[in-house]
Design a protein around this motif. Structure first.
Motif, short mmCIF file in Angstrom:
data_model
loop_
_atom_site.label_atom_id
_atom_site.label_comp_id
_atom_site.label_asym_id
_atom_site.label_seq_id
_atom_site.Cartn_x
_atom_site.Cartn_y
_atom_site.Cartn_z
N MET A 66 -4.69 -30.47 7.30
CA MET A 66 -4.21 -31.83 7.18
C MET A 66 -4.11 -32.44 8.58
O MET A 66 -3.71 -31.80 9.53
CB MET A 66 -2.84 -31.83 6.50
N ALA A 67 -4.48 -33.69 8.68
CA ALA A 67 -4.42 -34.40 9.96
C ALA A 67 -2.97 -34.61 10.37
O ALA A 67 -2.07 -34.65 9.53
CB ALA A 67 -5.15 -35.73 9.85
N ASN A 68 -2.76 -34.75 11.67
CA ASN A 68 -1.42 -35.04 12.15
C ASN A 68 -0.99 -36.42 11.69
O ASN A 68 -1.77 -37.37 11.71
CB ASN A 68 -1.38 -34.98 13.68
N LEU A 69 0.26 -36.52 11.30
CA LEU A 69 0.79 -37.79 10.83
C LEU A 69 1.40 -38.55 12.00
O LEU A 69 1.98 -37.96 12.91
CB LEU A 69 1.86 -37.56 9.76
N THR A 70 1.27 -39.88 11.95
CA THR A 70 1.88 -40.71 12.98
C THR A 70 3.38 -40.79 12.74
O THR A 70 3.88 -40.43 11.66
CB THR A 70 1.29 -42.14 12.95
N GLU A 71 4.10 -41.28 13.73
CA GLU A 71 5.55 -41.47 13.59
C GLU A 71 5.86 -42.41 12.43
O GLU A 71 6.81 -42.19 11.67
CB GLU A 71 6.15 -42.01 14.88
N LYS A 72 5.05 -43.45 12.28
CA LYS A 72 5.26 -44.41 11.20
C LYS A 72 5.05 -43.75 9.84
O LYS A 72 5.82 -43.99 8.90
CB LYS A 72 4.30 -45.59 11.37
N GLU A 73 4.04 -42.92 9.72
CA GLU A 73 3.78 -42.22 8.47
C GLU A 73 4.89 -41.23 8.15
O GLU A 73 5.33 -41.11 7.00
CB GLU A 73 2.43 -41.51 8.52
N LEU A 74 5.35 -40.51 9.17
CA LEU A 74 6.46 -39.57 8.98
C LEU A 74 7.73 -40.29 8.54
O LEU A 74 8.44 -39.83 7.65
CB LEU A 74 6.72 -38.78 10.26
N SER A 75 7.98 -41.43 9.16
CA SER A 75 9.16 -42.21 8.81
C SER A 75 9.06 -42.70 7.36
O SER A 75 10.05 -42.64 6.61
CB SER A 75 9.30 -43.40 9.76
N ALA A 76 7.89 -43.14 6.96
CA ALA A 76 7.69 -43.60 5.58
C ALA A 76 7.89 -42.45 4.61
O ALA A 76 8.53 -42.62 3.55
CB ALA A 76 6.31 -44.21 5.43
N LEU A 77 7.37 -41.26 4.93
CA LEU A 77 7.55 -40.09 4.08
C LEU A 77 9.03 -39.73 3.95
O LEU A 77 9.51 -39.43 2.85
CB LEU A 77 6.78 -38.90 4.63
N GLU A 78 9.75 -39.78 5.06
CA GLU A 78 11.18 -39.47 5.03
C GLU A 78 11.93 -40.47 4.16
O GLU A 78 12.81 -40.08 3.38
CB GLU A 78 11.74 -39.46 6.44
N ASP A 79 11.58 -41.74 4.27
CA ASP A 79 12.22 -42.76 3.43
C ASP A 79 11.93 -42.51 1.95
O ASP A 79 12.84 -42.60 1.11
CB ASP A 79 11.73 -44.16 3.82
N LEU A 80 10.68 -42.21 1.63
CA LEU A 80 10.31 -41.95 0.24
C LEU A 80 10.99 -40.70 -0.30
O LEU A 80 11.44 -40.67 -1.45
CB LEU A 80 8.79 -41.83 0.11
N LEU A 81 11.10 -39.67 0.54
CA LEU A 81 11.80 -38.45 0.13
C LEU A 81 13.26 -38.75 -0.20
O LEU A 81 13.79 -38.27 -1.21
CB LEU A 81 11.72 -37.39 1.22
N SER A 82 13.89 -39.56 0.62
CA SER A 82 15.29 -39.92 0.39
C SER A 82 15.44 -40.69 -0.91
O SER A 82 16.39 -40.44 -1.69
CB SER A 82 15.82 -40.77 1.55
N LEU A 83 14.53 -41.61 -1.17
CA LEU A 83 14.59 -42.38 -2.41
C LEU A 83 14.38 -41.50 -3.63
O LEU A 83 15.10 -41.63 -4.64
CB LEU A 83 13.55 -43.50 -2.39
#
Length: 61
Positions: free
Chosen positions: A1-18
């Motif tokens: 898997m390609a490295n994720l950008t900070e923005k992508e990681l932040s979006a994933l964290e937000d979605l995980l929380s939701l």
């Protein structure tokens, strides 16, 4: 898997929380409902959100 950008990681964290919040919410609702058909529907919704959570979490590994 390609490295994720900070923005992508932040979006994933937000979605995980939701998704985590939705799982907890629907589990709580399931425990407070008397109607067994409604309990099953709410449990199915909770399970779907748990699957979403697991899918998103797997993108972090």
């Amino acid at each position: 898997m390609a490295n994720l950008t900070e923005k992508e990681l932040s979006a994933l964290e937000d979605l995980l929380s939701l998704e985590e919040a939705n799982v907890k919410k629907y589990n709580m609702l399931t425990s407070h409902v008397q109607d067994t058909a409604l309990q099953q529907k709410l449990q199915n919704i909770s399970n779907t959100h748990q699957q979403h959570f697991n899918t998103l979490f797997n993108h972090l590994n």
